[in-house]
Design an enzyme around this catalytic site. Structure first.
Site, mmCIF file in Angstrom:
data_model
loop_
_atom_site.group_PDB
_atom_site.id
_atom_site.type_symbol
_atom_site.label_atom_id
_atom_site.label_comp_id
_atom_site.label_asym_id
_atom_site.label_seq_id
_atom_site.Cartn_x
_atom_site.Cartn_y
_atom_site.Cartn_z
ATOM 1 N N GLU A 8 2.409 2.208 4.746
ATOM 2 C CA GLU A 8 1.683 3.473 4.376
ATOM 3 C C GLU A 8 1.315 3.358 2.938
ATOM 4 O OE1 GLU A 8 2.135 7.367 6.147
ATOM 5 O OE2 GLU A 8 3.855 6.489 7.407
ATOM 6 N N THR A 13 -5.704 0.412 4.511
ATOM 7 C CA THR A 13 -6.774 1.387 4.000
ATOM 8 C C THR A 13 -7.683 1.028 3.003
ATOM 9 O OG1 THR A 13 -5.259 3.112 4.540
ATOM 10 C CG2 THR A 13 -7.268 3.857 3.182
ATOM 11 N N ARG A 144 -3.272 6.433 10.833
ATOM 12 C CA ARG A 144 -2.287 5.471 10.547
ATOM 13 C C ARG A 144 -2.188 4.681 11.679
ATOM 14 N NH1 ARG A 144 0.626 1.997 8.378
ATOM 15 N NH2 ARG A 144 2.949 2.241 8.795
ATOM 16 N N ASP A 166 -3.929 -8.843 5.262
ATOM 17 C CA ASP A 166 -3.270 -7.845 5.235
ATOM 18 C C ASP A 166 -1.736 -8.158 6.092
ATOM 19 O OD1 ASP A 166 -2.364 -5.041 5.444
ATOM 20 O OD2 ASP A 166 -3.747 -4.634 6.869
ATOM 21 N N GLN A 170 7.153 -2.893 6.256
ATOM 22 C CA GLN A 170 8.183 -2.209 6.682
ATOM 23 C C GLN A 170 8.405 -0.924 6.210
ATOM 24 O OE1 GLN A 170 11.918 -4.518 6.567
ATOM 25 N NE2 GLN A 170 13.172 -2.938 7.632
#
Length: 244
Positions: A8, A13, A144, A166, A170
């Site tokens: 994240e 993205t 997500r 990409d 973790q």
């Protein structure tokens, strides 16, 4: 270009933004394929908060047995198998999200794992639950889906192929590593700390590391940053082959 970082942190993205800005974007078929992912993110977000309430000792503002039962129903859903968003789940999740206890839990989101898109989706449940719902580009950018393995994305920009790689990240418990930064709760100090870590790892003193700070969900900002990255790479290659 290689994208590395914790889960994240915006790696995937950023590549979605490249698809929007420099690729073919998202067709109606592509958007339909993301519908179930958006719904899964809704369930994942509300379930994370329901579980966190137990851990943090937070009570629902509405202490009725009825709301407790609704929370149990929502919590029991296997979010990874969700493909639709219908009643009674729409009403249950809406009622839970509006509860003062859940709102208190959301305000304490730094104390547990919660996706950054939680509020974005939960504030727009009515639109998401429409029978003709089709995800917008912003909906897709915020969804997500954990990246697994290594995925390469080629982009043809002005007859020059850019390859972006990409990699899966973790998830870390932020409350553990956040204590390693500069002044506490200072985002500027935090980003400078992370940048210094990357720069200090540079094995070749002759190579220059160009850094850019951006927000992965801001399309215009990504457009500007990537233009700068592209120009840097092109200028480097021109100099290397004595063309500049």
């Amino acid at each position: 270009m290689y994208f590395a970082g914790t889960g994240e942190s915006g790696k995937s993205t950023f590549i979605k933004q490249m698809r929007i800005i420099h690729g073919n974007g998202y067709s109606e078929e592509d958007k339909r394929a993301h519908i179930r992912l958006v719904y899964q993110n809704v369930f994942m977000a509300i379930q994370s908060m329901i579980r966190a309430m137990d851990t943090l000792g937070i009570q629902f503002g509405d202490s009725s047995e009825e709301l407790q039962e609704k929370a149990a129903v929502v919590r029991a859903v296997d979010f990874e198998s969700v493909t639709s968003f219908e009643e009674p789940y729409v009403s249950y999740i809406k009622e839970l999200w509006e509860d003062s206890g859940i709102q208190e839990c959301y305000e304490r989101r730094r104390e547990y794992q919660l996706t950054d898109s939680a509020k974005y989706y939960l504030n727009d449940l009515r639109r998401l639950s429409q029978s003709d719902y089709l995800p917008t580009e912003q909906d897709i950018l915020r969804v997500r889906v954990p990246t697994t393995g290594i995925i390469e994305y080629p982009f043809d920009l002005e007859q020059i192929i850019f390859r972006m790689v990409d990699v899966g990240g973790q998830r870390s418990e932020r409350r553990k590593w956040i204590h390693c930064f500069g002044p506490p709760r200072d985002p500027i100090a935090a980003r400078e700390f992370i940048l210094k870590m990357f720069v200090d790892l540079n094995p070749d003193a002759d190579k220059i590391i160009y850094s850019h700070f951006t927000c992965a969900t801001d399309t215009e900002n990504i457009r500007f940053v990537f233009a700068a990255v592209k120009d840097t790479i092109l200028q480097h290659n021109l100099k290397e082959y004595n063309l500049a």
